[in-house]
Design a protein around this motif. Structure first.
Motif, PDB file in Angstrom:
ATOM      1  N   TYR A  38     -37.255 -86.179  32.058  1.00  0.00           N
ATOM      2  CA  TYR A  38     -37.312 -85.511  33.377  1.00  0.00           C
ATOM      3  C   TYR A  38     -37.140 -84.114  33.344  1.00  0.00           C
ATOM      4  O   TYR A  38     -36.035 -84.003  32.446  1.00  0.00           O
ATOM      5  N   SER A  39     -37.875 -83.440  33.296  1.00  0.00           N
ATOM      6  CA  SER A  39     -37.303 -81.524  32.999  1.00  0.00           C
ATOM      7  C   SER A  39     -35.956 -81.277  33.673  1.00  0.00           C
ATOM      8  O   SER A  39     -36.176 -82.228  34.887  1.00  0.00           O
ATOM      9  N   ARG A  40     -35.360 -80.672  33.296  1.00  0.00           N
ATOM     10  CA  ARG A  40     -34.159 -80.208  34.459  1.00  0.00           C
ATOM     11  C   ARG A  40     -34.009 -78.846  34.622  1.00  0.00           C
ATOM     12  O   ARG A  40     -34.261 -77.852  33.223  1.00  0.00           O
ATOM     13  N   ILE A  41     -35.219 -77.998  35.003  1.00  0.00           N
ATOM     14  CA  ILE A  41     -35.242 -76.345  36.201  1.00  0.00           C
ATOM     15  C   ILE A  41     -33.943 -75.456  36.313  1.00  0.00           C
ATOM     16  O   ILE A  41     -33.254 -75.458  37.323  1.00  0.00           O
TER      17      ILE A  41
ATOM     18  N   TYR B  56     -33.907 -80.463  28.842  1.00  0.00           N
ATOM     19  CA  TYR B  56     -34.928 -82.356  29.415  1.00  0.00           C
ATOM     20  C   TYR B  56     -32.749 -83.210  29.199  1.00  0.00           C
ATOM     21  O   TYR B  56     -32.732 -83.392  28.677  1.00  0.00           O
ATOM     22  N   GLY B  57     -33.278 -84.235  30.385  1.00  0.00           N
ATOM     23  CA  GLY B  57     -32.804 -85.409  30.903  1.00  0.00           C
ATOM     24  C   GLY B  57     -32.857 -86.575  29.801  1.00  0.00           C
ATOM     25  O   GLY B  57     -33.518 -86.713  28.587  1.00  0.00           O
ATOM     26  N   LYS B  58     -31.895 -87.211  29.569  1.00  0.00           N
ATOM     27  CA  LYS B  58     -31.575 -88.503  28.488  1.00  0.00           C
ATOM     28  C   LYS B  58     -32.904 -88.652  29.343  1.00  0.00           C
ATOM     29  O   LYS B  58     -33.147 -89.193  29.867  1.00  0.00           O
ATOM     30  N   PRO B  59     -33.891 -90.033  27.973  1.00  0.00           N
ATOM     31  CA  PRO B  59     -34.657 -90.510  29.106  1.00  0.00           C
ATOM     32  C   PRO B  59     -34.176 -92.198  29.641  1.00  0.00           C
ATOM     33  O   PRO B  59     -33.599 -92.303  29.486  1.00  0.00           O
TER      34      PRO B  59
ATOM     35  N   GLY C 213     -37.773 -73.845  22.630  1.00  0.00           N
ATOM     36  CA  GLY C 213     -36.888 -74.780  22.264  1.00  0.00           C
ATOM     37  C   GLY C 213     -38.165 -75.950  21.508  1.00  0.00           C
ATOM     38  O   GLY C 213     -39.256 -76.178  21.201  1.00  0.00           O
ATOM     39  N   THR C 214     -36.929 -76.630  20.443  1.00  0.00           N
ATOM     40  CA  THR C 214     -37.475 -78.175  19.958  1.00  0.00           C
ATOM     41  C   THR C 214     -37.296 -79.009  21.036  1.00  0.00           C
ATOM     42  O   THR C 214     -38.335 -80.151  20.280  1.00  0.00           O
ATOM     43  N   ASP C 215     -36.578 -79.496  22.133  1.00  0.00           N
ATOM     44  CA  ASP C 215     -36.302 -80.424  22.632  1.00  0.00           C
ATOM     45  C   ASP C 215     -38.235 -80.651  23.917  1.00  0.00           C
ATOM     46  O   ASP C 215     -38.982 -79.895  23.753  1.00  0.00           O
ATOM     47  N   GLU C 216     -38.715 -82.093  23.345  1.00  0.00           N
ATOM     48  CA  GLU C 216     -40.109 -82.102  23.895  1.00  0.00           C
ATOM     49  C   GLU C 216     -41.294 -81.268  23.446  1.00  0.00           C
ATOM     50  O   GLU C 216     -41.866 -80.866  24.240  1.00  0.00           O
ATOM     51  N   ALA C 217     -40.678 -80.807  22.230  1.00  0.00           N
ATOM     52  CA  ALA C 217     -42.097 -79.766  21.997  1.00  0.00           C
ATOM     53  C   ALA C 217     -43.425 -80.398  21.513  1.00  0.00           C
ATOM     54  O   ALA C 217     -44.625 -79.103  21.610  1.00  0.00           O
TER      55      ALA C 217
ATOM     56  N   PRO D 182     -43.058 -77.600  30.877  1.00  0.00           N
ATOM     57  CA  PRO D 182     -43.549 -76.935  29.175  1.00  0.00           C
ATOM     58  C   PRO D 182     -42.077 -77.836  28.309  1.00  0.00           C
ATOM     59  O   PRO D 182     -41.539 -78.450  28.785  1.00  0.00           O
ATOM     60  N   PRO D 183     -42.018 -77.623  26.682  1.00  0.00           N
ATOM     61  CA  PRO D 183     -40.723 -77.834  26.101  1.00  0.00           C
ATOM     62  C   PRO D 183     -39.832 -77.221  26.496  1.00  0.00           C
ATOM     63  O   PRO D 183     -39.609 -76.307  27.078  1.00  0.00           O
ATOM     64  N   ALA D 184     -38.470 -77.866  26.057  1.00  0.00           N
ATOM     65  CA  ALA D 184     -37.310 -77.476  26.501  1.00  0.00           C
ATOM     66  C   ALA D 184     -37.370 -75.593  26.019  1.00  0.00           C
ATOM     67  O   ALA D 184     -38.216 -75.340  24.740  1.00  0.00           O
ATOM     68  N   GLY D 185     -36.715 -74.800  27.078  1.00  0.00           N
ATOM     69  CA  GLY D 185     -37.224 -73.335  26.550  1.00  0.00           C
ATOM     70  C   GLY D 185     -36.378 -72.036  27.579  1.00  0.00           C
ATOM     71  O   GLY D 185     -36.316 -72.495  28.616  1.00  0.00           O
ATOM     72  N   THR D 186     -36.965 -71.006  27.648  1.00  0.00           N
ATOM     73  CA  THR D 186     -36.997 -69.898  28.454  1.00  0.00           C
ATOM     74  C   THR D 186     -37.713 -69.659  29.016  1.00  0.00           C
ATOM     75  O   THR D 186     -38.709 -69.002  27.578  1.00  0.00           O
ATOM     76  N   TYR D 187     -38.119 -69.418  30.159  1.00  0.00           N
ATOM     77  CA  TYR D 187     -39.990 -68.929  30.785  1.00  0.00           C
ATOM     78  C   TYR D 187     -39.359 -68.023  31.443  1.00  0.00           C
ATOM     79  O   TYR D 187     -38.664 -68.193  32.352  1.00  0.00           O
TER      80      TYR D 187
END
Length: 146
Positions: free
Chosen positions: A139-142, A123-126, A61-65, A26-31
């Protein structure tokens, strides 16, 4: 030759049918997510696969929305079973070990099947895609949080 339709179909517009949950982070955020861990062999490499299923959306969040965030959505990440891979997996493993009162890798994996945790997605840098050279992906980081 035509056959009579034995079933009368409702006049539903396809735009009114909900999309299936995607197999993507999912987009950046808390889940709140259900997490499970499995040991796998992928291309002759021993790996740990963390699989996640989104159970509750706390904050998006707004990152990778443009990515979906939907309850039931599933995704995973892989870590090699070597010193580098385990170094990146260690914070998640330590969190799950503490939560379950165990400390060895086999016990953590066994105790971490479908457990629910609060997770922060970032999310990390491209970086250049290995599958599609010339295209860049993030890529996402959890991280698990209290």
């Amino acid at each position: 030759m035509t056959q009579a339709n034995a079933l009368e179909l409702p006049a539903i517009d396809l735009n009114d049918i909900e999309d299936m949950a995607a197999f993507t982070s999912p987009p950046a955020g808390t889940y709140v997510v259900s997490v499970s861990i499995a040991a796998k062999q992928i291309n002759d490499n021993p790996m740990l696969e963390f699989t996640y299923e989104l159970a509750e959306i706390i904050e998006v969040g707004t990152d990778e929305a443009d990515r979906p965030a939907k309850v039931g959505q599933k995704w995973s990440d892989l870590h090699k079973l070597d010193s580098d891979g385990l170094m990146y997996a260690k914070p998640k493993l330590a969190f799950l070990g503490k939560m379950n009162g165990v400390s060895t890798l086999p016990d953590i994996v066994a105790a971490s099947q479908g457990v629910q945790v609060k997770a922060e997605v970032k999310y990390g840098k491209p970086v250049e895609s290995k599958k599609e050279p010339g295209t860049f992906v993030r890529y996402s980081r959890i991280n698990f949080i209290d």
